[in-house]
Design a protein around this motif. Structure first.
Motif, PDB file in Angstrom:
ATOM      1  N   SER A 116       0.443  11.920 -14.498  1.00 30.91           N
ATOM      2  CA  SER A 116      -0.829  11.210 -14.686  1.00 30.91           C
ATOM      3  C   SER A 116      -0.790   9.798 -14.111  1.00 30.91           C
ATOM      4  CB  SER A 116      -1.177  11.163 -16.177  1.00 30.91           C
ATOM      5  OG  SER A 116      -2.373  10.470 -16.379  1.00 30.91           O
ATOM      6  N   GLU A 117       0.269   9.067 -14.434  1.00 32.28           N
ATOM      7  CA  GLU A 117       0.388   7.689 -13.942  1.00 32.28           C
ATOM      8  C   GLU A 117       0.574   7.658 -12.432  1.00 32.28           C
ATOM      9  OE1 GLU A 117       3.037   3.625 -14.671  1.00 32.28           O
ATOM     10  OE2 GLU A 117       3.351   5.408 -15.940  1.00 32.28           O
ATOM     11  N   ARG A 118       1.325   8.635 -11.918  1.00 35.21           N
ATOM     12  CA  ARG A 118       1.530   8.696 -10.467  1.00 35.21           C
ATOM     13  C   ARG A 118       0.206   8.920  -9.740  1.00 35.21           C
ATOM     14  NH1 ARG A 118       6.057  12.280 -12.013  1.00 35.21           N
ATOM     15  NH2 ARG A 118       7.976  11.029 -12.040  1.00 35.21           N
ATOM     16  N   LEU A 119      -0.632   9.787 -10.301  1.00 32.98           N
ATOM     17  CA  LEU A 119      -1.941  10.047  -9.699  1.00 32.98           C
ATOM     18  C   LEU A 119      -2.777   8.770  -9.645  1.00 32.98           C
ATOM     19  CD1 LEU A 119      -2.920  13.477 -11.305  1.00 32.98           C
ATOM     20  CD2 LEU A 119      -2.734  12.999  -8.864  1.00 32.98           C
ATOM     21  N   SER A 120      -2.771   8.033 -10.739  1.00 28.96           N
ATOM     22  CA  SER A 120      -3.547   6.791 -10.809  1.00 28.96           C
ATOM     23  C   SER A 120      -3.065   5.777  -9.770  1.00 28.96           C
ATOM     24  CB  SER A 120      -3.462   6.182 -12.217  1.00 28.96           C
ATOM     25  OG  SER A 120      -4.010   7.054 -13.182  1.00 28.96           O
ATOM     26  N   LYS A 121      -1.751   5.676  -9.619  1.00 27.67           N
ATOM     27  CA  LYS A 121      -1.188   4.737  -8.648  1.00 27.67           C
ATOM     28  C   LYS A 121      -1.509   5.156  -7.213  1.00 27.67           C
ATOM     29  CE  LYS A 121       2.687   2.980 -11.420  1.00 27.67           C
ATOM     30  NZ  LYS A 121       4.161   2.855 -11.501  1.00 27.67           N
ATOM     31  N   LEU A 122      -1.409   6.450  -6.940  1.00 27.78           N
ATOM     32  CA  LEU A 122      -1.711   6.940  -5.596  1.00 27.78           C
ATOM     33  C   LEU A 122      -3.166   6.690  -5.230  1.00 27.78           C
ATOM     34  CD1 LEU A 122       0.129  10.388  -5.255  1.00 27.78           C
ATOM     35  CD2 LEU A 122       0.468   8.343  -3.865  1.00 27.78           C
ATOM     36  N   LEU A 123      -4.053   6.948  -6.181  1.00 27.18           N
ATOM     37  CA  LEU A 123      -5.472   6.754  -5.923  1.00 27.18           C
ATOM     38  C   LEU A 123      -5.800   5.275  -5.722  1.00 27.18           C
ATOM     39  CD1 LEU A 123      -8.245   8.069  -5.692  1.00 27.18           C
ATOM     40  CD2 LEU A 123      -8.525   7.751  -8.150  1.00 27.18           C
ATOM     41  N   ALA A 124      -5.219   4.410  -6.575  1.00 32.27           N
ATOM     42  CA  ALA A 124      -5.452   2.969  -6.453  1.00 32.27           C
ATOM     43  C   ALA A 124      -4.946   2.450  -5.109  1.00 32.27           C
ATOM     44  CB  ALA A 124      -4.772   2.226  -7.594  1.00 32.27           C
ATOM     45  N   PHE A 125      -3.772   2.930  -4.683  1.00 30.38           N
ATOM     46  CA  PHE A 125      -3.214   2.540  -3.389  1.00 30.38           C
ATOM     47  C   PHE A 125      -4.135   3.007  -2.257  1.00 30.38           C
ATOM     48  CE2 PHE A 125      -0.738   3.708   0.374  1.00 30.38           C
ATOM     49  CZ  PHE A 125      -0.105   2.505   0.666  1.00 30.38           C
ATOM     50  N   SER A 126      -4.633   4.227  -2.358  1.00 25.84           N
ATOM     51  CA  SER A 126      -5.495   4.792  -1.314  1.00 25.84           C
ATOM     52  C   SER A 126      -6.790   4.007  -1.165  1.00 25.84           C
ATOM     53  CB  SER A 126      -5.830   6.256  -1.629  1.00 25.84           C
ATOM     54  OG  SER A 126      -4.661   7.034  -1.726  1.00 25.84           O
ATOM     55  N   GLU A 127      -7.319   3.530  -2.281  1.00 29.69           N
ATOM     56  CA  GLU A 127      -8.608   2.833  -2.258  1.00 29.69           C
ATOM     57  C   GLU A 127      -8.499   1.379  -1.816  1.00 29.69           C
ATOM     58  OE1 GLU A 127     -10.008   3.496  -6.223  1.00 29.69           O
ATOM     59  OE2 GLU A 127     -11.019   5.372  -5.688  1.00 29.69           O
ATOM     60  N   GLU A 128      -7.259   0.907  -1.596  1.00 26.15           N
ATOM     61  CA  GLU A 128      -7.076  -0.475  -1.157  1.00 26.15           C
ATOM     62  C   GLU A 128      -7.622  -0.692   0.251  1.00 26.15           C
ATOM     63  OE1 GLU A 128      -5.911  -3.227  -2.493  1.00 26.15           O
ATOM     64  OE2 GLU A 128      -5.385  -2.431  -4.454  1.00 26.15           O
ATOM     65  N   SER A 129      -7.483   0.319   1.116  1.00 24.41           N
ATOM     66  CA  SER A 129      -7.934   0.165   2.505  1.00 24.41           C
ATOM     67  C   SER A 129      -7.986   1.522   3.197  1.00 24.41           C
ATOM     68  CB  SER A 129      -6.980  -0.751   3.279  1.00 24.41           C
ATOM     69  OG  SER A 129      -5.705  -0.123   3.405  1.00 24.41           O
ATOM     70  N   SER A 130      -8.652   1.557   4.348  1.00 23.78           N
ATOM     71  CA  SER A 130      -8.729   2.785   5.140  1.00 23.78           C
ATOM     72  C   SER A 130      -7.355   3.176   5.671  1.00 23.78           C
ATOM     73  CB  SER A 130      -9.701   2.593   6.320  1.00 23.78           C
ATOM     74  OG  SER A 130     -11.000   2.318   5.856  1.00 23.78           O
ATOM     75  N   GLU A 131      -6.559   2.161   6.001  1.00 21.57           N
ATOM     76  CA  GLU A 131      -5.208   2.435   6.499  1.00 21.57           C
ATOM     77  C   GLU A 131      -4.374   3.147   5.432  1.00 21.57           C
ATOM     78  OE1 GLU A 131      -7.077  -0.696   8.785  1.00 21.57           O
ATOM     79  OE2 GLU A 131      -6.709  -0.481   6.628  1.00 21.57           O
ATOM     80  N   ASN A 132      -4.513   2.699   4.180  1.00 21.72           N
ATOM     81  CA  ASN A 132      -3.775   3.337   3.094  1.00 21.72           C
ATOM     82  C   ASN A 132      -4.204   4.787   2.896  1.00 21.72           C
ATOM     83  OD1 ASN A 132      -2.540   0.909   2.756  1.00 21.72           O
ATOM     84  ND2 ASN A 132      -3.276   0.530   0.681  1.00 21.72           N
ATOM     85  N   LYS A 133      -5.521   5.044   3.025  1.00 18.04           N
ATOM     86  CA  LYS A 133      -6.025   6.413   2.886  1.00 18.04           C
ATOM     87  C   LYS A 133      -5.401   7.325   3.937  1.00 18.04           C
ATOM     88  CE  LYS A 133     -10.546   5.576   0.797  1.00 18.04           C
ATOM     89  NZ  LYS A 133     -12.023   5.702   0.964  1.00 18.04           N
ATOM     90  N   ARG A 134      -5.380   6.821   5.174  1.00 14.76           N
ATOM     91  CA  ARG A 134      -4.811   7.630   6.257  1.00 14.76           C
ATOM     92  C   ARG A 134      -3.325   7.878   6.045  1.00 14.76           C
ATOM     93  NH1 ARG A 134      -8.592   4.598   9.427  1.00 14.76           N
ATOM     94  NH2 ARG A 134      -7.047   2.972   9.854  1.00 14.76           N
ATOM     95  N   PHE A 135      -2.620   6.870   5.523  1.00 15.97           N
ATOM     96  CA  PHE A 135      -1.182   7.028   5.285  1.00 15.97           C
ATOM     97  C   PHE A 135      -0.934   8.088   4.211  1.00 15.97           C
ATOM     98  CE2 PHE A 135       2.690   5.884   2.921  1.00 15.97           C
ATOM     99  CZ  PHE A 135       3.615   6.012   3.939  1.00 15.97           C
ATOM    100  N   VAL A 136      -1.642   8.007   3.092  1.00 17.80           N
ATOM    101  CA  VAL A 136      -1.473   8.989   2.018  1.00 17.80           C
ATOM    102  C   VAL A 136      -1.825  10.384   2.519  1.00 17.80           C
ATOM    103  CG1 VAL A 136      -2.326   9.750  -0.233  1.00 17.80           C
ATOM    104  CG2 VAL A 136      -1.848   7.334   0.159  1.00 17.80           C
ATOM    105  N   ALA A 137      -2.887  10.471   3.337  1.00 18.28           N
ATOM    106  CA  ALA A 137      -3.299  11.774   3.870  1.00 18.28           C
ATOM    107  C   ALA A 137      -2.220  12.370   4.769  1.00 18.28           C
ATOM    108  CB  ALA A 137      -4.614  11.639   4.642  1.00 18.28           C
ATOM    109  N   SER A 138      -1.582  11.516   5.591  1.00 18.85           N
ATOM    110  CA  SER A 138      -0.544  12.014   6.495  1.00 18.85           C
ATOM    111  C   SER A 138       0.676  12.514   5.719  1.00 18.85           C
ATOM    112  CB  SER A 138      -0.129  10.919   7.481  1.00 18.85           C
ATOM    113  OG  SER A 138       0.485   9.835   6.794  1.00 18.85           O
TER     114      SER A 138
END
Length: 415
Positions: A116-138
């Motif tokens: 649960s906590e990992r999901l929250s951290k991943l989502l928060a990191f992804s929403e920081e910027s478009s670059e972060n979204k692309r990194f998580v997606a890759s």
């Protein structure tokens, strides 16, 4: 603070046509156009006796409070405030290596409580910027994270707590074009989709509706499969009804209409949309819709009008026909084209007397005559000419009408 916090998209419906700011005290003139009380009062106190948006002469300068719109603005403001505060709390700084480790641990430990906590951290990191979204997606593509998240949804279709954690990240991965085929059989996920749309929080409804739109716009097979679930149309339409309820949200409404347009691109779905009450819903939403939303509502109605059942339903709904007429030359060239196409289908192609009568009562022919003098496309011009033939209107009347009606609003400048 997230970068996105610096930019808040304000629905056009909530902006004053004069100041372009969010209205604090919306009031309506006798023309039906709503302004912020401060701005319109300054306009009238300056000696003007016309409506700024339409330049129609005012029969009365009475300002009527628009309580419904004021409640909607308050609901929107509260939701923006809540979302901003939530983003500040959840924001977290992670390195790329830490993100890789989070995703790796997520696959090793399948217990949702642990993750649960990992999901929250991943989502928060992804929403920081478009670059972060692309990194998580890759990274997610390499680790099949989308498959893992999908399996959670399939196994827990009614567990809203589980879905609240998963759906935002799941939707983000689909948005970043992580292969939709990794979702698996869409029918397996459908129970979770429907549950989230019907019973989830406002945030979940928005996330799930966005996910549905992305899926059906990128995967024709998934789109065809979801089309068979007619209950989905009714649920999406329920988001498209403008009310003062806390469940209504302009963002949710816009994305739900976009999803319905995607469904309506398949001809077989249009009858099901009619049966689900699309015409009545659109007819009620049009008078209060913003510019961008009006374009989409009329586009959906245009698609529906191509089937016999749709035309019959529109013709039987006098309020809907009148709402269509009012949008001609009032919103955008795109909206005008959709509106004229619908009217042409009803009055010329279908020759429905009820529709013709409603158009006549709504001053529709005056607008059609003016449309012929505008810089419209050849196709719209031809449809307008066809409409004039149906009503047997003398085109020479254009000159006298055009001097008394002006729909241009380029003269409006914010104070």
């Amino acid at each position: 603070m997230r970068k996105d916090d610096l930019y808040i998209t304000v629905p056009s419906l909530f902006r004053c046509p004069i100041s372009l700011d969010v209205m604090k005290s919306p009031v309506s003139l006798c023309t039906g156009v709503t302004y912020d009380r401060c701005s319109i009062q300054r306009w009238l106190d300056s000696g003007n006796n016309t409506c700024p948006a339409t330049m129609q002469v005012l029969q009365t300068k009475e300002l009527v409070p628009n309580h419904t719109l004021q409640r909607l603005i308050q609901i929107w403001s509260d939701s923006v405030k809540t979302q901003t505060e939530s983003n500040k709390v959840n924001s977290v700084l992670l390195t790329h290596e830490q993100v890789r480790e989070l995703i790796k641990q997520f696959r090793v430990h399948t217990d949702l409580d642990v993750n649960s906590e990992r999901l929250s951290k991943l989502l928060a990191f992804s929403e920081e910027s478009s670059e972060n979204k692309r990194f998580v997606a890759s990274i997610s593509t390499e680790s099949n994270l989308l498959v893992v998240l999908t399996s959670y949804l399939v196994q827990n279709p009614k567990n809203l707590k589980v879905m609240e954690k998963i759906v935002p990240l799941w939707r983000m991965l689909v948005e970043q074009r992580v292969s939709v085929s990794k979702i698996g059989r869409i029918n397996d996920v459908y129970p979770a989709i429907l549950s989230g749309l019907k019973h989830g929080s406002l945030k979940m409804k928005i996330e799930m509706t966005k996910a549905v739109e992305l899926i059906i716009s990128t995967d024709s097979e998934a789109k065809s499969t979801l089309s068979e679930n007619t209950e989905l149309y009714s649920v999406l339409l329920s988001f498209s009804t403008i009310t003062s309820s806390s469940d209504w949200n302009p963002e949710l409404m816009e994305v739900s209409i976009s999803s319905l347009i995607s469904f309506a691109m398949l001809r077989k779905n249009r009858v099901n949309l009619v049966k689900a009450g699309a015409v009545k819903t659109i007819g009620k939403a049009l008078p209060l819709s913003s510019t961008g939303l009006t374009d989409k509502l009329l586009r959906l109605l245009e698609l529906i009008s191509t089937c016999k059942e749709g035309r019959i339903e529109i013709c039987n709904d006098t309020d809907c026909v009148q709402a269509i007429v009012k949008k001609v030359l009032k919103v955008s060239n795109e909206a005008t084209e959709h509106a004229v196409t619908i009217l042409w289908s009803l009055c010329c192609l279908f020759r429905d007397h009820k529709a013709q009568e409603s158009v006549a009562k709504s001053n529709g022919m005056a607008k059609i005559l003016l449309l012929l003098q505008s810089n419209c496309s050849p196709a719209v011009r031809q449809m307008a000419a066809d409409l004039l033939k149906v009503f047997r209107v003398n085109p020479k009347a254009v000159s006298c009408l055009s001097t008394s009606y002006d729909t241009k609003t380029t003269h409006i400048m914010p104070f």
